[in-house]
Design an enzyme around this catalytic site. Structure first.
Site, PDB file in Angstrom:
ATOM      1  CE1 TYR A 185      -3.920   2.185   0.672  1.00 18.44           C
ATOM      2  CE2 TYR A 185      -2.562   3.181   2.393  1.00 18.44           C
ATOM      3  CZ  TYR A 185      -3.690   3.203   1.591  1.00 18.44           C
ATOM      4  OH  TYR A 185      -4.589   4.240   1.690  1.00 18.44           O
ATOM      5  CE  LYS A 198      -3.671   4.988  -1.642  1.00 14.07           C
ATOM      6  NZ  LYS A 198      -4.750   5.578  -2.464  1.00 14.07           N
TER       7      LYS A 198
HETATM    8  N1  LIG Z   1     -10.093   5.045   4.846  1.00 20.66           N
HETATM    9  C1  LIG Z   1      -8.861   5.426   5.150  1.00 20.66           C
HETATM   10  O1  LIG Z   1      -8.411   5.348   6.313  1.00 20.66           O
HETATM   11  C2  LIG Z   1      -7.960   5.989   4.090  1.00 20.66           C
HETATM   12  C3  LIG Z   1      -6.813   6.688   4.495  1.00 20.66           C
HETATM   13  C4  LIG Z   1      -5.963   7.208   3.522  1.00 20.66           C
HETATM   14  C5  LIG Z   1      -6.276   7.049   2.185  1.00 20.66           C
HETATM   15  N2  LIG Z   1      -7.387   6.371   1.822  1.00 20.66           N
HETATM   16  C6  LIG Z   1      -7.670   6.213   0.390  1.00 20.66           C
HETATM   17  O2  LIG Z   1      -8.948   6.717   0.106  1.00 20.66           O
HETATM   18  C7  LIG Z   1      -9.521   5.995  -0.985  1.00 20.66           C
HETATM   19  C8  LIG Z   1     -10.893   5.463  -0.567  1.00 20.66           C
HETATM   20  O3  LIG Z   1     -10.745   4.688   0.603  1.00 20.66           O
HETATM   21  P1  LIG Z   1     -11.993   4.110   1.421  1.00 20.66           P
HETATM   22  O4  LIG Z   1     -11.529   3.854   2.794  1.00 20.66           O
HETATM   23  O5  LIG Z   1     -13.200   4.947   1.164  1.00 20.66           O
HETATM   24  O6  LIG Z   1     -12.137   2.685   0.701  1.00 20.66           O
HETATM   25  P2  LIG Z   1     -13.341   1.676   0.582  1.00 20.66           P
HETATM   26  O7  LIG Z   1     -14.416   1.960   1.565  1.00 20.66           O
HETATM   27  O8  LIG Z   1     -12.714   0.318   0.582  1.00 20.66           O
HETATM   28  O9  LIG Z   1     -13.855   1.995  -0.875  1.00 20.66           O
HETATM   29  C9  LIG Z   1     -12.988   1.783  -1.972  1.00 20.66           C
HETATM   30  C10 LIG Z   1     -13.649   2.254  -3.223  1.00 20.66           C
HETATM   31  O10 LIG Z   1     -12.765   1.956  -4.318  1.00 20.66           O
HETATM   32  C11 LIG Z   1     -13.533   1.268  -5.298  1.00 20.66           C
HETATM   33  N3  LIG Z   1     -12.746   0.405  -6.156  1.00 20.66           N
HETATM   34  C12 LIG Z   1     -12.012  -0.684  -5.804  1.00 20.66           C
HETATM   35  N4  LIG Z   1     -11.477  -1.242  -6.913  1.00 20.66           N
HETATM   36  C13 LIG Z   1     -11.888  -0.480  -7.959  1.00 20.66           C
HETATM   37  C14 LIG Z   1     -11.663  -0.536  -9.336  1.00 20.66           C
HETATM   38  N5  LIG Z   1     -10.929  -1.503  -9.906  1.00 20.66           N
HETATM   39  N6  LIG Z   1     -12.242   0.418 -10.139  1.00 20.66           N
HETATM   40  C15 LIG Z   1     -12.991   1.387  -9.593  1.00 20.66           C
HETATM   41  N7  LIG Z   1     -13.249   1.492  -8.281  1.00 20.66           N
HETATM   42  C16 LIG Z   1     -12.695   0.556  -7.476  1.00 20.66           C
HETATM   43  C17 LIG Z   1     -14.561   0.499  -4.518  1.00 20.66           C
HETATM   44  O11 LIG Z   1     -15.619   0.187  -5.395  1.00 20.66           O
HETATM   45  P3  LIG Z   1     -16.439  -1.192  -5.372  1.00 20.66           P
HETATM   46  O12 LIG Z   1     -17.652  -0.893  -4.560  1.00 20.66           O
HETATM   47  O13 LIG Z   1     -16.736  -1.436  -6.794  1.00 20.66           O
HETATM   48  O14 LIG Z   1     -15.559  -2.259  -4.746  1.00 20.66           O
HETATM   49  C18 LIG Z   1     -14.957   1.529  -3.473  1.00 20.66           C
HETATM   50  O15 LIG Z   1     -15.861   2.461  -3.977  1.00 20.66           O
HETATM   51  C19 LIG Z   1      -8.511   4.904  -1.344  1.00 20.66           C
HETATM   52  O16 LIG Z   1      -7.688   5.344  -2.398  1.00 20.66           O
HETATM   53  C20 LIG Z   1      -7.705   4.767  -0.062  1.00 20.66           C
HETATM   54  O17 LIG Z   1      -6.408   4.256  -0.273  1.00 20.66           O
HETATM   55  C21 LIG Z   1      -8.250   5.828   2.747  1.00 20.66           C
END
Ligand SMILES: NC(=O)c1ccc[n+]([C@@H]2O[C@H](COP(=O)([O-])OP(=O)(O)OC[C@H]3O[C@@H](n4cnc5c(N)ncnc54)[C@H](OP(=O)(O)O)[C@@H]3O)[C@@H](O)[C@H]2O)c1
Length: 257
Positions: A162, A166
């Site tokens: 990861y 990033k």
């Molecule tokens: N939550 C945190 O603590 C955190 C912290 C730092 C950064 N981030 C970043 O923020 C972003 C969102 O995180 P989140 O926590 O909201 O994640 P999440 O709840 O797991 O949601 C991930 C999203 O990405 C989509 N996705 C996965 N594979 C895909 C693909 N091949 N094409 C298009 N969409 C796809 C999923 O869609 P499906 O419904 O189709 O699976 C879902 O909408 C990510 O880039 C993550 O690395 C998150």
């Protein structure tokens, strides 16, 4: 009162695309952008998810339309973004949010773990930014905002793949910012700390894990989707006109240590 020294934070008349908007941060960002006045293309792998979220935004008085987009189907990205620009009138803002997150001890990582995460987080993000950039460069204005992570800036145990993905995102942001800035297209990243979403719920619902995370954040709490929304709307607006190639941390101070 108005002042030439306060550019607008509003996004009226802008068209924004959000990837991975089916849930979590992506869904919240689609809502935040719509609340700031943008027309939003809500994209998700499942077209019913995308349409349902667009309908919910429209029911609240926003303007949104759903589109199916899987960022690992690289050949489909250009045609879908071109369709969005055609149907919504332009494509001004890309929020490249789609991403996978998982904890693995480095000794346990499989080649398939590596490939699936890199395909979405790095390769998918690059080709989405490239397709959006081509449209924005032609128009002479654009905002590309990548959702990176604090793990792009510091080492975090059990996050080898990861963190590498990033870190790669940050480098893409810098290079694309250099290449596209003079043409009016800025490229930036938001690097959040832990945010409670469906992607992190399982880990953060473990009280021991959550306490360890919060102990590490100088503000003593995990972030909210609204914290990320504020940063993304700012970077998308005229107010961030001179911000380019930068990584905006939304981490409560995690990386200040
Ligand atoms: N939550 C945190 O603590 C955190 C912290 C730092 C950064 N981030 C970043 O923020 C972003 C969102 O995180 P989140 O926590 O909201 O994640 P999440 O709840 O797991 O949601 C991930 C999203 O990405 C989509 N996705 C996965 N594979 C895909 C693909 N091949 N094409 C298009 N969409 C796809 C999923 O869609 P499906 O419904 O189709 O699976 C879902 O909408 C990510 O880039 C993550 O690395 C998150």
């Amino acid at each position: 009162m108005e002042s030439p020294h306060l550019p607008s934070f509003r996004l009226d008349d802008r068209v924004a695309v959000v990837t991975g908007a089916s849930r979590g941060i992506g869904r919240g960002l689609a809502e935040a952008l719509a609340a700031a006045g943008a027309s939003v293309a809500v994209t998700a792998r499942n077209s019913a998810d995308a349409s349902g979220i667009a309908a919910a935004i429209n029911a609240l008085g926003g303007h949104a339309r759903g589109y199916a987009l899987d960022v690992t189907h690289t050949e489909s990205i250009g045609p879908i973004l071109a369709r969005i620009a055609d149907e919504l009138g332009s494509l001004d803002i890309l929020v490249a949010n789609a991403g996978l997150g998982a904890n693995h001890r480095a000794v346990d990582v499989t080649e398939s773990d590596w490939d699936s995460m890199m395909d979405v987080n790095l390769k998918g993000l690059f080709f989405t930014a490239q397709a959006a950039g081509r449209i924005m460069l032609e128009a002479g204005w654009g905002r590309v905002i990548a959702i990176s992570s604090q793990a792009s800036l510091v080492g975090i145990r059990d996050h080898a793949v990861y963190a590498a993905s990033k870190g790669g995102v940050n480098q893409l942001v810098r290079v694309l910012g250099l290449e596209w800035g003079a043409a009016g297209v800025t490229v930036n990243a938001v690097a959040p700390t832990f945010i409670y979403t469906p992607g992190t719920a399982e880990r953060l619902d473990d009280p021991e894990y959550r306490a360890a995370v919060e102990a590490r954040i100088p503000m003593g709490k995990v972030g909210s989707i609204a914290d990320v929304g504020g940063a993304v709307v700012y970077l998308a607006s005229e107010a961030a006109g001179m911000v380019n190639g930068s990584i905006l941390t939304v981490d409560g101070g995690w990386t200040a240590q």
